[in-house]
Design a protein around this motif. Structure first.
Motif, short mmCIF file in Angstrom:
data_model
loop_
_atom_site.label_atom_id
_atom_site.label_comp_id
_atom_site.label_asym_id
_atom_site.label_seq_id
_atom_site.Cartn_x
_atom_site.Cartn_y
_atom_site.Cartn_z
N ALA A 292 0.83 -1.20 0.00
CA ALA A 292 0.00 0.00 0.00
C ALA A 292 0.87 1.26 0.00
O ALA A 292 0.62 2.20 -0.78
CB ALA A 292 -0.93 0.00 1.21
N GLU A 293 1.88 1.27 0.86
CA GLU A 293 2.76 2.44 0.93
C GLU A 293 3.54 2.63 -0.37
O GLU A 293 3.77 3.76 -0.82
CB GLU A 293 3.73 2.29 2.10
CG GLU A 293 3.09 2.40 3.48
CD GLU A 293 2.41 1.10 3.93
OE1 GLU A 293 1.81 1.11 5.01
OE2 GLU A 293 2.49 0.10 3.19
N ALA A 294 3.94 1.51 -0.99
CA ALA A 294 4.68 1.60 -2.25
C ALA A 294 3.81 2.16 -3.36
O ALA A 294 4.25 2.99 -4.16
CB ALA A 294 5.21 0.21 -2.63
N LEU A 295 2.53 1.74 -3.41
CA LEU A 295 1.63 2.22 -4.46
C LEU A 295 1.29 3.71 -4.27
O LEU A 295 1.18 4.46 -5.24
CB LEU A 295 0.35 1.38 -4.49
CG LEU A 295 0.54 -0.09 -4.87
CD1 LEU A 295 -0.81 -0.80 -4.93
CD2 LEU A 295 1.27 -0.23 -6.19
N ILE A 296 1.14 4.11 -3.03
CA ILE A 296 0.89 5.53 -2.76
C ILE A 296 2.10 6.37 -3.15
O ILE A 296 1.98 7.45 -3.74
CB ILE A 296 0.53 5.74 -1.28
CG1 ILE A 296 -0.85 5.15 -0.98
CG2 ILE A 296 0.56 7.23 -0.91
CD1 ILE A 296 -1.22 5.13 0.48
N ALA A 297 3.30 5.85 -2.86
CA ALA A 297 4.52 6.55 -3.24
C ALA A 297 4.62 6.67 -4.77
O ALA A 297 5.00 7.72 -5.29
CB ALA A 297 5.74 5.82 -2.69
N LEU A 298 4.25 5.61 -5.47
CA LEU A 298 4.27 5.66 -6.94
C LEU A 298 3.28 6.69 -7.47
O LEU A 298 3.57 7.44 -8.41
CB LEU A 298 3.94 4.28 -7.51
CG LEU A 298 5.07 3.25 -7.57
CD1 LEU A 298 4.54 1.91 -8.04
CD2 LEU A 298 6.19 3.73 -8.50
N ALA A 299 2.09 6.72 -6.87
CA ALA A 299 1.07 7.68 -7.30
C ALA A 299 1.56 9.11 -7.08
O ALA A 299 1.40 9.98 -7.95
CB ALA A 299 -0.23 7.43 -6.55
N ASP A 300 2.15 9.36 -5.93
CA ASP A 300 2.70 10.70 -5.65
C ASP A 300 3.82 11.04 -6.62
O ASP A 300 3.92 12.18 -7.11
CB ASP A 300 3.20 10.77 -4.21
CG ASP A 300 2.07 10.80 -3.19
OD1 ASP A 300 0.93 11.13 -3.58
OD2 ASP A 300 2.31 10.47 -2.01
N LEU A 301 4.68 10.05 -6.90
CA LEU A 301 5.79 10.27 -7.83
C LEU A 301 5.28 10.62 -9.22
O LEU A 301 5.82 11.52 -9.88
CB LEU A 301 6.66 9.01 -7.89
CG LEU A 301 7.82 9.04 -8.90
CD1 LEU A 301 8.82 10.14 -8.54
CD2 LEU A 301 8.54 7.68 -8.93
N SER A 302 4.22 9.96 -9.67
CA SER A 302 3.70 10.20 -11.02
C SER A 302 3.27 11.65 -11.21
O SER A 302 3.30 12.18 -12.32
CB SER A 302 2.51 9.28 -11.30
OG SER A 302 1.36 9.69 -10.59
N ALA A 303 2.88 12.29 -10.11
CA ALA A 303 2.45 13.69 -10.17
C ALA A 303 3.55 14.65 -9.75
O ALA A 303 3.34 15.86 -9.69
CB ALA A 303 1.23 13.89 -9.28
N GLY A 304 4.73 14.10 -9.45
CA GLY A 304 5.83 14.94 -9.02
C GLY A 304 5.65 15.48 -7.62
O GLY A 304 6.21 16.52 -7.26
N LYS A 305 4.88 14.75 -6.79
CA LYS A 305 4.58 15.21 -5.44
C LYS A 305 5.12 14.27 -4.35
O LYS A 305 4.67 14.30 -3.21
CB LYS A 305 3.07 15.37 -5.26
CG LYS A 305 2.47 16.42 -6.19
CD LYS A 305 0.96 16.52 -6.02
CE LYS A 305 0.38 17.57 -6.95
NZ LYS A 305 -1.10 17.68 -6.81
N LEU A 306 6.07 13.42 -4.72
CA LEU A 306 6.63 12.50 -3.74
C LEU A 306 7.51 13.27 -2.75
O LEU A 306 8.40 14.02 -3.15
CB LEU A 306 7.46 11.43 -4.44
CG LEU A 306 8.10 10.37 -3.54
CD1 LEU A 306 7.04 9.55 -2.81
CD2 LEU A 306 9.02 9.45 -4.35
N ALA A 307 7.24 13.10 -1.46
CA ALA A 307 8.02 13.79 -0.43
C ALA A 307 9.45 13.26 -0.45
O ALA A 307 9.68 12.06 -0.39
CB ALA A 307 7.38 13.57 0.93
N MET A 308 10.40 14.18 -0.53
CA MET A 308 11.81 13.82 -0.57
C MET A 308 12.40 13.75 0.83
O MET A 308 12.07 14.58 1.69
CB MET A 308 12.60 14.83 -1.39
CG MET A 308 12.26 14.86 -2.88
SD MET A 308 12.87 13.43 -3.79
CE MET A 308 11.31 12.61 -4.15
N PRO A 309 13.27 12.77 1.11
CA PRO A 309 13.95 12.73 2.40
C PRO A 309 14.94 13.88 2.54
O PRO A 309 15.15 14.66 1.60
CB PRO A 309 14.68 11.38 2.36
CG PRO A 309 14.86 11.09 0.90
CD PRO A 309 13.65 11.67 0.23
N THR A 310 15.56 13.99 3.70
CA THR A 310 16.50 15.08 3.95
C THR A 310 17.64 15.07 2.94
O THR A 310 18.05 16.11 2.42
CB THR A 310 17.07 14.97 5.37
OG1 THR A 310 16.00 14.92 6.30
CG2 THR A 310 17.97 16.16 5.69
#
Length: 396
Positions: A292-310
């Protein structure tokens, strides 16, 4: 690996040999030039070793070896065997994989080499591509990869038959007839790449400058010929790189650092071919608690909205940025097709909490529906609904 310059600049080359019926045959030659950096030479050597191992893993050869040539600017040259490996046992035969999309009806070799068809080749011949460290675009524009696949005639025919089965457009002839047509087109593709090899004075792809190559080719040709030659020339360089990540990095760097001048869509196709690799996606996302977390991360990435680590991975940061700018529609579609494939699978969202599968499925579906592009919305909604239904039945 030591790449010194005590006697001036040196040009390195690597010849990969395969052993067939007790005889050695040259399979590929990787050539550098005297202007290459030490790091570039080291990467070329790593790529040569990776490709030699991939050839051995195919199961068609009894041994492989690599000869490294070093030529100094004063004319002195040496050749050394730097790698040798013998097959320990007969490798397991490769198998094709089903393509779950709709494969296009192709009339020309140029249709066969476009993204809709390349996706099918990428899925169906995934095992072959990963062992060759190649993308589908490289396969469809590289005589070396095509020859290897063509030598595996039963494997090739099985894959083309599977792709013919994925042609579900109305009014088509039988699958067997469609398969024969694809075989004939692949033969024409082999001839087209051989013809391209024979063409003289084509502008080379240098310094990872995609924009410059496109500009020079566009001055001489257009449309299908321009597109095919562009991919043909870039494949000569990208197929020698050690990983899909390395390819994706030079593509995104070029998109960010240089004006596109018309080749942005082609770079998007090249990038999407890299993202077809499951391994690359996993490496980019890193460890996630569950599906679930991986799919949400992919969805965010597709829109350029994936939260970046430090301290974000530079490649992931570039990909997130260019996706957010809307410059990679093929890549975004590739990511959503991967999300859909996982939604439709029977894999649990969390291996540690199966009793929460229904609630997690609902939460995931709600999240995905807030970010899914309009043209994927119906398919994602249906897949999410079916997953919720499966989770409910599992609990009952």
């Amino acid at each position: 690996m030591v790449f010194g310059n005590l006697f001036g600049s040196r040009a390195y080359a690597y010849e990969i040999y395969v052993q067939v019926d007790g005889r050695w045959r040259l399979d590929k030659r990787l050539e550098g030039d005297s202007g290459m950096t030490q790091h570039a030479n080291e990467q070329m050597e790593k790529s040569a070793i990776a490709q030699a191992n991939a050839l051995l893993n195919m199961g068609d050869f009894t041994a492989v070896k690599i000869l490294r040539s070093r030529a100094r600017s004063d004319g002195f040259a040496t050749q050394t065997e730097i790698f040798s490996k013998t097959a320990s046992a007969k490798a397991k035969a490769m198998v094709t994989r089903p393509f779950k999309g709709v494969f296009p009806v192709c009339e020309t070799v140029y249709d066969l080499a476009r993204r809709p068809a390349a996706k099918g080749f990428s899925a169906t011949f995934r095992e072959f591509l990963d062992k060759q460290n190649a993308t589908a675009i490289e396969l469809l524009h590289s005589p070396q990869h095509q020859r290897k696949l063509n030598d595996m005639s039963n494997f090739l025919r099985a894959g083309l038959y599977a792709l013919a089965g994925a042609q579900t457009q109305p009014g088509l002839p039988s699958q067997a007839e469609r398969s024969k047509k694809l075989e004939a087109l692949f033969d024409k593709l082999l001839q087209r790449t051989r013809d391209a090899m024979a063409e003289k004075n084509l502008p080379p792809f240098e310094n990872n400058d995609f924009a410059r190559l496109y500009e020079r080719l566009a001055a001489r040709m257009q449309d299908d010929e321009l597109r095919f030659t562009y991919f043909f020339q870039t494949a000569k360089v990208t197929q020698t790189m050690s990983s899909y990540a390395a390819r994706l990095d030079i593509i995104l760097t070029d998109m960010i650092d240089r004006p596109m001048n018309g080749n942005g869509a082609l770079l998007d196709e090249l990038a999407a071919a890299c993202l077809d690799s499951t391994t690359l996606i996993q490496d980019l996302l890193g460890s996630r608690p569950g599906l679930a977390e991986a799919l949400i991360a992919l969805a965010d990435l597709s829109a350029g909205k994936l939260a970046m680590p430090t301290k974000p991975d530079p490649l992931l940061e570039k990909l997130n940025r260019t996706l957010g700018e809307g410059r990679l529609p093929f890549c975004a579609d590739t990511i959503w097709e991967r999300i859909l494939s996982n939604l439709n699978s029977k894999a649990l969202l969390s291996k540690n909490e199966p009793k929460k599968e229904w609630q997690m499925s609902r939460n995931l579906n709600q999240k995905l529906m807030t970010v899914v592009p309009e043209h994927h919305k119906e398919a994602v909604e249906y897949a999410g609904r079916m997953r919720i239904e499966r989770a409910r039945n599992m609990e009952n």
